[in-house]
Scaffold this active site. Structure first.
Site, PDB file in Angstrom:
ATOM      1  N   GLU A 278       0.819  -1.212   0.000  1.00  0.00           N
ATOM      2  CA  GLU A 278       0.000   0.000   0.000  1.00  0.00           C
ATOM      3  C   GLU A 278       0.853   1.263   0.000  1.00  0.00           C
ATOM      4  OE1 GLU A 278      -3.046  -0.146  -0.563  1.00  0.00           O
ATOM      5  OE2 GLU A 278      -3.572  -2.215  -0.041  1.00  0.00           O
TER       6      GLU A 278
ATOM      7  N   CYS B  90      -7.517  -1.526   8.026  1.00  0.00           N
ATOM      8  CA  CYS B  90      -6.153  -1.596   7.495  1.00  0.00           C
ATOM      9  C   CYS B  90      -5.653  -0.208   7.134  1.00  0.00           C
ATOM     10  CB  CYS B  90      -6.096  -2.547   6.309  1.00  0.00           C
ATOM     11  SG  CYS B  90      -6.326  -4.254   6.813  1.00  0.00           S
TER      12      CYS B  90
ATOM     13  N   HIS C 130      -1.349  -5.680   2.101  1.00  0.00           N
ATOM     14  CA  HIS C 130      -2.567  -6.487   2.083  1.00  0.00           C
ATOM     15  C   HIS C 130      -2.250  -7.857   1.492  1.00  0.00           C
ATOM     16  CE1 HIS C 130      -5.794  -3.251   2.683  1.00  0.00           C
ATOM     17  NE2 HIS C 130      -6.160  -4.265   3.437  1.00  0.00           N
TER      18      HIS C 130
END
Ligand code: PCA
Length: 216
Positions: A82, A145, A170
């Site tokens: 991410e 998250c 993730h």
């Protein structure tokens, strides 16, 4: 000289998921050594009110050189590194405490977004070089998250340099998850990846993150 530490977190199961591979990967890598640093692992609750204070405590306790959080993103086929966390909580399902946030900020006085401070492209390259599918992701969603990456960056923002490098990955489903929940995602079920493959990818990501970090 004390050994430098890596803080590696996973999340507990949530929603329809009886398992969360992120907690399993963190547990599997706990107390292992990567590039001269030792991994301190923790499992976070899927609880919007508790994640921030728990991360604060873990950062204070471990004073890591790297803080990498992991979470499950069912439906992804690769490790998703991410790039960014936004200051938004907007939940499509309630968290495990029954709270359903609808568009409020994570931190009323925080910036709109934080970029991950791990070298995201280098992580993708390193994970792939280890033989594990990986890609860069430009949204971590607006659930727990995203909140974990936002809070890691926010909590260390006021620390003196050198600050820990903060990131989030993730993960896909485990094969056993995909097998059990096949009917809820078409006939084939979700894409999945073995625990050993995910662990190899996360270790490669940690190695890449530590490159260029001065370990004193
Ligand atoms: N995945 C969720 C929260 C916990 C987890 O493992 C998410 O993507 O926000």
């Amino acid at each position: 000289m004390t050994q430098p530490t890596i803080l590696l977190t996973g999340f507990e199961p949530f929603g329809d998921h009886a398992l969360n591979p992120s907690a399993q990967v963190a547990a599997a890598l706990a107390e292992t050594t990567v590039g001269g640093a030792v991994v301190r692992a923790a499992t976070l609750p899927v609880d919007a009110a508790r994640v921030g204070p728990l991360l604060h405590g873990l950062l204070e306790e471990t004073r890591p050189v790297v803080a990498l959080a992991l979470g499950l993103a069912a439906g992804r086929a690769a490790l998703n590194v991410e790039r960014v966390a936004v200051n938004v909580r907007d939940f499509t399902i309630a968290d495990n405490a029954g709270v359903q946030a609808t568009g409020e900020p994570i931190c009323a006085d925080g910036p709109d977004a934080y970029l991950a401070t791990v070298p995201v492209r280098a992580l993708v390259t390193a994970i792939r070089a280890a033989g594990v599918p990986a890609c860069l992701s430009n949204t971590a969603g607006t659930y727990l998250c995203n909140q974990a990456l936002y809070m890691l960056a926010h909590l260390v923002a006021g620390w003196p340099e050198p600050r820990p490098r903060c990131g989030f990955i993730h993960l896909p489903c485990l094969p056993e998850q995909a097998a059990h929940q096949a009917r809820s995602y078409g006939d084939e079920g979700w894409p999945s990846m073995s625990l050993a493959t995910m662990c190899a990818g996360v270790r490669a990501a940690l190695h890449a993150t530590l490159e260029g970090v001065t370990i004193s």
